[in-house]
Design a protein around this motif. Structure first.
Motif, PDB file in Angstrom:
ATOM      1  N   VAL A  87       0.835  -1.203   0.000  1.00  0.00           N
ATOM      2  CA  VAL A  87       0.000   0.000   0.000  1.00  0.00           C
ATOM      3  C   VAL A  87       0.873   1.258   0.000  1.00  0.00           C
ATOM      4  CG1 VAL A  87      -1.731   1.325   1.278  1.00  0.00           C
ATOM      5  CG2 VAL A  87      -1.936  -1.173   1.117  1.00  0.00           C
ATOM      6  N   GLY A  89       3.915   1.491  -1.103  1.00  0.00           N
ATOM      7  CA  GLY A  89       4.768   1.557  -2.273  1.00  0.00           C
ATOM      8  C   GLY A  89       6.157   1.005  -2.079  1.00  0.00           C
ATOM      9  N   SER A  92       6.457  -3.215  -4.916  1.00  0.00           N
ATOM     10  CA  SER A  92       5.711  -2.850  -6.120  1.00  0.00           C
ATOM     11  C   SER A  92       4.728  -3.930  -6.554  1.00  0.00           C
ATOM     12  CB  SER A  92       6.675  -2.589  -7.281  1.00  0.00           C
ATOM     13  OG  SER A  92       7.749  -1.765  -6.911  1.00  0.00           O
ATOM     14  N   GLU A 129      -4.352   3.267  -3.493  1.00  0.00           N
ATOM     15  CA  GLU A 129      -2.963   3.175  -3.939  1.00  0.00           C
ATOM     16  C   GLU A 129      -2.631   1.859  -4.634  1.00  0.00           C
ATOM     17  OE1 GLU A 129      -3.235   5.780  -0.285  1.00  0.00           O
ATOM     18  OE2 GLU A 129      -3.960   3.777  -0.864  1.00  0.00           O
ATOM     19  N   VAL A 130      -3.456   0.842  -4.450  1.00  0.00           N
ATOM     20  CA  VAL A 130      -3.135  -0.484  -4.973  1.00  0.00           C
ATOM     21  C   VAL A 130      -4.270  -1.025  -5.826  1.00  0.00           C
ATOM     22  CG1 VAL A 130      -1.609  -1.045  -3.040  1.00  0.00           C
ATOM     23  CG2 VAL A 130      -4.026  -1.658  -2.919  1.00  0.00           C
ATOM     24  N   HIS A 255       1.290  -1.945  -6.461  1.00  0.00           N
ATOM     25  CA  HIS A 255       1.176  -0.530  -6.132  1.00  0.00           C
ATOM     26  C   HIS A 255       1.054   0.219  -7.457  1.00  0.00           C
ATOM     27  CE1 HIS A 255       1.691   2.943  -3.479  1.00  0.00           C
ATOM     28  NE2 HIS A 255       2.333   3.501  -4.496  1.00  0.00           N
TER      29      HIS A 255
END
Length: 307
Positions: A87, A89, A92, A129-130, A255
């Motif tokens: 989440v 980053g 990846s 974010e993901v 991510h």
């Protein structure tokens, strides 16, 4: 696979685990390094059991075949350790099992059972974010598996058959199996099971669990269904009519900002080809034949036209 990964660590211990666990060919020991979908390095993770690291190696080599620079960070730990790092980053790309991801980290109350239901729930509820990419047909579930003598003694075919005898049996599995819905919590609520004892192990201890089962030192265990030693030792995977263990398709969790379209296409191509039988065959080569996961991954990718 589920699949189906385990070994919860929190607080300072989680931080130490993340800084200590390495893997792959990078000299950077920080599993949170890398990222960037703008030409930077993509960090591919792997959890603390062999199949996750094999899947990570498949992803890594598939990305490299398309010119993507990759850092490998395998044996990181359980989902309770690595999920937040995806989440944020720091990782990846992470090989995931969609059903376990949903009920462990995204929506513990979810009753989604099929691949389609689970992926729809994940797409609706994952942090912004993901995202998940395409799921493979390949699936690896957690299971309640018993040794042949226990199955014969109590005429066990289904998890439901355990209800009158669970109090006489010791079940073992990864430590977090005790607290997960797809674990003892779900087995109690769905089937009314209360075992005599739960014996926790690290998620990488599948071989130990199988050995203890064959010696009847434990009578049941949470084993991943693509473990080739289940068939080798004539162990009995009990049916799960109430779907405590939902679909567990192998699915890349990424991510968003760390992967570009080239990377997404490469990862989806792996998912399009990977079957459960492929996983069984590759895990046999690793767990029983003791071959290197890098070689096993390379040969599967070449056979599949992906490298």
């Amino acid at each position: 696979m589920k699949k189906l990964i385990r070994g919860a660590v929190v607080g300072l211990v989680a931080a130490l685990t993340l800084s200590a666990c390495g893997g792959g060919d990078s000299g950077d020991d920080n599993p949170l390094a890398g990222g960037g979908g703008d030409g930077g390095t993509v960090t591919v993770g792997g959890a603390n059991f062999p199949e996750s690291n094999l899947l990570g190696e498949l992803y890594a080599q598939a990305l490299e075949a398309k010119g993507v620079k990759v850092t490998r960070k395998f044996n990181i730990g359980a989902r309770e350790v690595y999920y937040d790092q995806v989440v944020k980053g720091g990782i990846s790309v992470m090989p995931e099992y969609n059903g376990a991801l949903l009920t462990t980290s995204v929506d513990k109350a979810s009753t989604a059972a099929t691949t389609e239901q689970i992926n729809a729930a994940l797409k609706a509820k994952l942090p912004a974010e993901v995202e998940i990419l395409n799921s493979a047909q390949a699936e690896d579930k957690d299971s309640v598996t018993v040794n042949p003598q226990t199955a014969a003694k109590y005429n066990l075919k289904s998890i439901a058959d355990l209800k009158p005898v669970a109090g006489e049996l010791t079940i073992a599995g990864p430590s977090e199996f005790k607290t997960r819905q797809q674990g003892l919590v779900g087995l109690k609520s769905a089937y009314g099971l209360e075992f005599k004892k739960f014996q926790p192990f690290d998620a990488g201890a599948q071989a130990t669990l199988v050995k203890l089962l064959t010696e009847n030192k434990i009578q049941a265990a949470d084993l991943f269904t693509t473990d080739p030693t289940i068939e080798q030792n004539k162990l009995v995977v009990l049916e799960d009519p109430k779907n405590v263990f939902s679909a567990q398709n192998v699915t890349p969790l990424v991510h968003k900002k760390a992967v570009n379209d080239t990377a997404r296409t490469a990862l989806n191509a792996v998912s399009a080809k990977l079957t459960t039988q492929d996983l069984l065959d590759m895990m046999k080569r690793i767990a029983i034949d003791k071959e290197d996961q890098e070689k096993v991954a390379e040969e599967w990718l070449k056979k599949s036209g992906l490298a």
